[in-house]
Design a protein around this motif. Structure first.
Motif: not given
Length: 695
Positions: A164-167, A269-271, A302-307, A311-313
């Motif tokens: 879902a995050l990929s979109h 941590p979101l790295i 956490g790694s997937s969310i951080a990436q 990308r969104a930022m």
């Protein structure tokens, strides 16, 4: 067990090792894994544990796949990789194998990692043993099954959330994915909090369910004693396994959590690119502690969310920059125009690539002109980048300047093409310039490679208006084909002229003509108000998406007022150009009707035709026809035909054919007054007609 790949490197002199025979007596097998060559040696007892024959095994770890199912191999790989990465000397794990007869067998392995003087792992020595009896107890099996099930569920939700995050394109999209996929509840957490690092502080940006955040931690400094601050400072996850541990570690925060009945928590941590961009907390109310596998799954989440957040930022930053530049190049305001309702809109592209490519060269402009006229411009510079936007800004300015100087529409387009050709760029541009006299409704349109305009009539019907065109701006100058014919259109009161760029029409795989027909139907079914119609068209573009931006200009003519002083129309007529002569006649006929002079329309048109024909026959250049509405003590229409000859017209007797020589006689007979004025290197023959007031 990952394949390290065999190489030509030599094996150690003491390889393979020979463990104490007591291992065999305890039904334990041994292995020796050389990490440089990738060879994985098994002793005789290890063959029995794996239910293999020596001739069935070639010494490579991937060959054990015949006995070790892929999910079990993946878990072993993760355990070994984790031990190697964090500097551990040993690791241990339970796993299942599939025996020759297809039945499963629980197996246990324990390994010792040997490193060289630099700390690099070079070799793994270990044992394998049959653990079936050890785990035969019903409670142990049930526990293991429950752990396996929980692990599978957690792994599955990580996959779902990651997909879902990929979109997700924006930070808000990322937050909505975490809140709306129910992934947090499936992971067993009672609530979630997430914060982003901003100027040395952590600001809470998400909570699930709503109202679950702790007020004291909504905005914190990174050096404050809160778990989110800690994981951002250390870049390490923090697993809190009991209420007691939470209360002891974070005495300031814990009192705010007592009503939530929290029993454990995981703060991650979101790295991204070795830099902390935020932190996430999962709080549980029905469990204590985290297994090694669960910790690994949460770290992966956490790694997937951080990436996705990074990308969104980046997307939002680049999009803000691109849109800011685009808006700076477009007109800040659109002037109000007497006699017309105007609406303009712009929509940036929504391509899936970098946000910087969302900026394009589409533009619109509205130029007030003397005599109650207005110039409407729509255009599109080739490309979708900041250079296209910069070229667009320069081109918009020069087009406005040329139009304001009083040049005819064709001359405006020619000069703009020459300017773009001489500019230090390889870009070209399509453009459509329409000059409208709102008193008469006469519109003179020039097209440079652009799509045709559309008119929505007062009765609600809509049609595409074919406009003869020339090459795009820049290309016409490059190829020496600076010809831009002028087309004359008419707007009755209540009619709406619509100019747009091709992003509103073109769709991948669709024909342009089909797109124009579809747009005609959409406009016909739309609202009468131009602003509401413009909003509806942009909404259509948003729904379609696409990788092209859209510019849109709508001009709706209101009911005309009485002719005003200075009302003016002009047409350039070149020699040997019958189409230009037809357009001039059309302009005069439409203007006369619009200005309320229908009773004298035939006389005016005939006189104008004679003056134009004389100018073309008896001079070597072209003619410029000007029609003015004059308001003083009387209502008058004035026609001027200007040419480059200084020779004055003279009356002549009609020839033998009875036709030639009658031009000035007709002018003198039909016009109320006429005369000749010197104009620099030429002259202008003029005549005026009184237009009676309607009762």
């Amino acid at each position: 067990m990952a394949d390290r790949g065999a190489s030509a490197l030599s094996l150690p002199e003491d390889w393979p090792a020979h463990p104490d025979p007591i291992l065999a007596l305890n039904r334990m097998g041994s292995f020796d894994w050389d990490l440089d060559t990738g060879l994985f040696h098994l002793d005789a007892q290890a063959y029995e544990v794996f239910d293999l024959l020596p001739e069935e095994y070639d010494g490579r770890p991937e060959s054990l796949a015949v006995r070790v199912p892929p999910p079990e191999a993946a878990r072993l790989d993760a355990a070994v990789a984790r031990a190697i990465k964090d500097g551990s000397e040993t690791y241990g794990a339970y796993f299942r194998i599939r025996r020759r007869d297809g039945t499963p067998r629980w197996t246990h392995t324990q390994g010792y990692i040997r490193r060289d003087g630099t700390g690099r792992p070079r070799r793994v020595l270990g044992i394998v043993r049959d653990a079936t009896e050890e785990l035969a107890d019903t409670t142990a099996r049930s526990l293991r099954a429950a752990q396996d099930q929980a692990f599978r569920q957690q792994t599955n939700i990580v996959q779902i959330v990651s997909a879902a995050l990929s979109h997700a394109r924006t930070v808000r999209d990322v937050i909505e994915v975490l809140k709306d996929t129910h992934g947090i509840r499936r992971l067993g957490a009672a609530s979630l909090v997430m914060g982003l690092v901003e100027a040395g502080r952590i600001r809470l940006v998400a909570e699930a369910p709503v109202g679950s955040f702790v007020p004291a931690s909504q905005v914190n400094r990174i050096d404050e004693p809160y778990p989110m601050s800690e994981v951002v400072r250390t870049l390490l996850p923090r697993f809190i396994e009991s209420p007691e541990e939470f209360a002891d570690g974070y005495p300031i925060l814990w009192p705010h959590l007592t009503d939530l009945h929290i029993t454990s928590a995981a703060y991650l941590p979101l790295i991204a690119q070795a830099r902390p961009i935020g932190a996430m907390g999962l709080l549980y109310d029905d469990r204590r502690g985290f297994s090694t596998e669960e910790r690994a799954v949460l770290v992966a989440l956490g790694s997937s969310i951080a990436q996705s957040l990074q990308r969104a930022m980046l997307y939002e930053r680049d999009k803000d920059l691109a849109q800011g530049l685009q808006q700076a190049m477009l007109p800040r305001t659109i002037p109000s125009v007497r006699g017309a309702d105007i609406a303009v809109r712009y929509r940036a592209a929504t391509a899936g690539g970098a946000a910087g490519r969302d900026i394009g060269g589409d533009w619109y402009d509205l130029i007030p002109l003397p005599g109650g006229r207005v110039g409407a411009v729509i255009g599109d510079v080739q490309g979708h980048d900041t250079h296209a936007a910069a070229v667009m800004g320069q081109l918009r300015i020069v087009l406005r300047a040329y139009a304001a100087e009083g040049h005819t529409p064709a001359t405006v387009m020619v000069r703009a093409s020459v300017f773009l050709h001489e500019l230090d760029t390889d870009r070209f541009a399509t453009c459509l310039y329409a000059e409208a006299d709102l008193a008469t409704g006469v519109v003179q349109a020039v097209r440079a490679g652009h799509i045709d305009p559309l008119i929505r009539y007062a009765d609600g019907t809509c049609c595409r208006i074919p406009v003869e065109g020339g090459l795009p701006l820049g290309l016409s100058a490059e190829f020496g084909r600076l010809e831009y014919p002028v087309s004359t259109l008419e707007l009755d009161p209540g009619d709406t002229l619509l100019l747009c760029t091709d992003g509103l029409v073109e769709q991948p795989g669709a024909d342009l003509d089909d797109g124009m027909r579809g747009l005609e139907g959409f406009i016909a079914a739309g609202p009468d108000d131009v602003r509401a119609l413009a909003d509806r068209l942009i909404q259509l573009a948003e729904e379609r998406g696409g990788d092209d931006d859209v510019a849109l200009l709508l001009l709706r003519r209101r009911a005309p007022e009485a002719p005003r002083a200075g009302g003016r129309l002009q047409q350039h007529v070149a020699p040997s150009d019958p189409e230009a002569l037809v357009q001039a006649r059309h302009m005069i006929r439409a203007a006369v009707r619009a200005w309320g002079a229908r009773e004298r329309a035939d006389d005016i048109e005939l006189v104008a035709d004679e003056l134009i024909t004389n100018a073309l026959l008896h001079t070597e250049g072209s003619a410029i026809v000007t029609l003015r509405a004059l308001d003083d003590s009387d209502r008058r229409l004035r026609i001027e035909v200007e040419d480059s000859s200084s020779a004055l017209p003279r009356r002549r007797e009609a020839g033998e054919d009875g036709v030639s020589g009658r031009g000035l006689l007709l002018v003198d007979l039909l016009a109320d007054v006429w005369g000749v004025e010197a104009r620099g290197g030429g002259k202008a023959v003029w005549c005026e007609f009184l237009v009676p007031e309607h009762t």
